[in-house]
Design an enzyme around this catalytic site. Sequence first.
Site, PDB file in Angstrom:
ATOM      1  CD  GLU A 179      -2.609   1.062   2.717  1.00  0.00           C
ATOM      2  OE1 GLU A 179      -3.546   1.861   2.890  1.00  0.00           O
ATOM      3  OE2 GLU A 179      -2.315   0.166   3.546  1.00  0.00           O
ATOM      4  CE  LYS A 192      -7.223   1.223   3.280  1.00  0.00           C
ATOM      5  NZ  LYS A 192      -6.020   1.658   4.045  1.00  0.00           N
ATOM      6  CB  CYS A 223      -4.506  -2.097   4.122  1.00  0.00           C
ATOM      7  SG  CYS A 223      -3.622  -2.424   5.675  1.00  0.00           S
TER       8      CYS A 223
END
Length: 540
Positions: free
Chosen positions: A44, A111, A147
């Site tokens: 990330e 994300k 994540c």
Amino acid sequence: MSSLKIAMAQVNPVLGDLDANVELIAAAAREAWLAGADLLLTPELALCGYPPEDLLLRPDFLRACDQALERLAARVEGITLVVGHPVFRDGRCYNAATVLQPGRPALSYHKQRLPNAQVFDEVRYFSPGTAPLVVELQGVRCGLAICEDVWHPEPARLAREAGAELLLVLNASPCHLGKQPERADTLGRRVLETGLPAVYTNLVGGQDELVFDGGSFALNREARIMARLPQFETGVMLVDYLDGDIQPGLVAPILPEEAEAYQALVLGVRDYVGKNRFPSVLIGLSGGIDSALTVCVAVDALGADKVRAVMMPSPYTAQMSLDDSRAMVEALGIHYDEIPIQPAMQAFETMLASQFAGTQADTTEENIQARARGMILMALSNKTGALVLTTGNKSEMAVGYCTLYGDMAGGFAVIKDVYKTLVYRLSRYRNRQSPDRPPIPENIIVRPPSAELRPDQKDQDSLPEYEILDAIVQGYMEEDRSPRELIASGLPEAAVRKVVRLLRIAEYKRRQAPVGIRITPRGFGKDWRYPITNRYADEY
């Protein structure tokens, strides 16, 4: 028969060094391509480093990240690259993963779940994405996640509904003790819910108080670990996806707790010193266990030639402390000096005699000793450019058993998040790594801890036993348990009342302490925001 070779790139970028990070990722991509990989998966925000914090509020930084992505895309050869980076589009900033393929348009995923607890503050910077992204690579439909996405069911479910056969997860998940199994268990739930095997690439390296421990891994459809990179090391590992599942590969072992904690401290020191370009470090050696452990970590992180220890004895320093310190520096081979502080003590006594007339000696005189030592270390730091490493542990920081502008003076607090009970365990762990010549003398480990600021002083004159103290701090500070709950759990009421009171009134000191390495789920840093001015009455 579908087949895809995925390379996990466990890299250690330097935050904001975009040119170097482009080179780092490009080198990993070339290594992976030469090894036969079809795809390289980076962590990330690997392009800029994590966490960028308020750099993300700067339009110039975001433009520079766009330009770096273009330069990286021009370097991609023969392999698909999935790279993490920030992107600003239509007035919003996103935490993105972009798929770069030679000769094809770039595709980006944003994300969807933004963490806003513990050390994470992503809601401050990013807007959430709303849609999955599935790309076909070598006939395999790959869904992307970043994540925090996999800590919630929906993003993986949306990827599966969009046709994904395999989940690729980019991560910047910082270390705390025991975090590795937690990550695998969490991603395993997503695998079992969706039937999608998954590849999880994690960042490695130190960034201010955070340490990223790597440990990238791949899970098959049964949520079993098929491959795993070592913790705290950079590297590229290939994972084979064949006939709808991840195939067995190399699985590095998870480190035991003491090894995990020690390696986190070593990496945290190495990267803080190296990335901030300090030439060396200075440590005030006392003959106690905290400074002994700090010196060992520093030597293992930087090498003996970059570590200088300074012993600053007072009239209250025991001969044993001097002897043990001399034995330790000889075993480690580091530069060592002794600078007695009695002349400074006498000078302050003379200067303050009229002001202190008619009063009894108390902690004021003790703190003058600690502050004299702090001034000496900072003077040496100013003259040489060396970074002063402080040696206070979490137990002491919690209750303010430290001197502001004294032993707290310095630039980086190595064991700030290490409880005293763990300090003892790590010291014995380090000695076991050098059984022929253990660096920490046994005297330092077994003698009762003392600040040696007055005759016959012992830590336990002022504090509960460390086993009790640490249990109270962990319950109150890390777990948000009330004093009533702590007492009900069997901890002594008098000790609970004392420790909680000290913890509350010491907040003003902790705000002025140097940044230090975080290894627990909650450290005295980003994830502890306790008001200094505060009259809340705890529940007893």
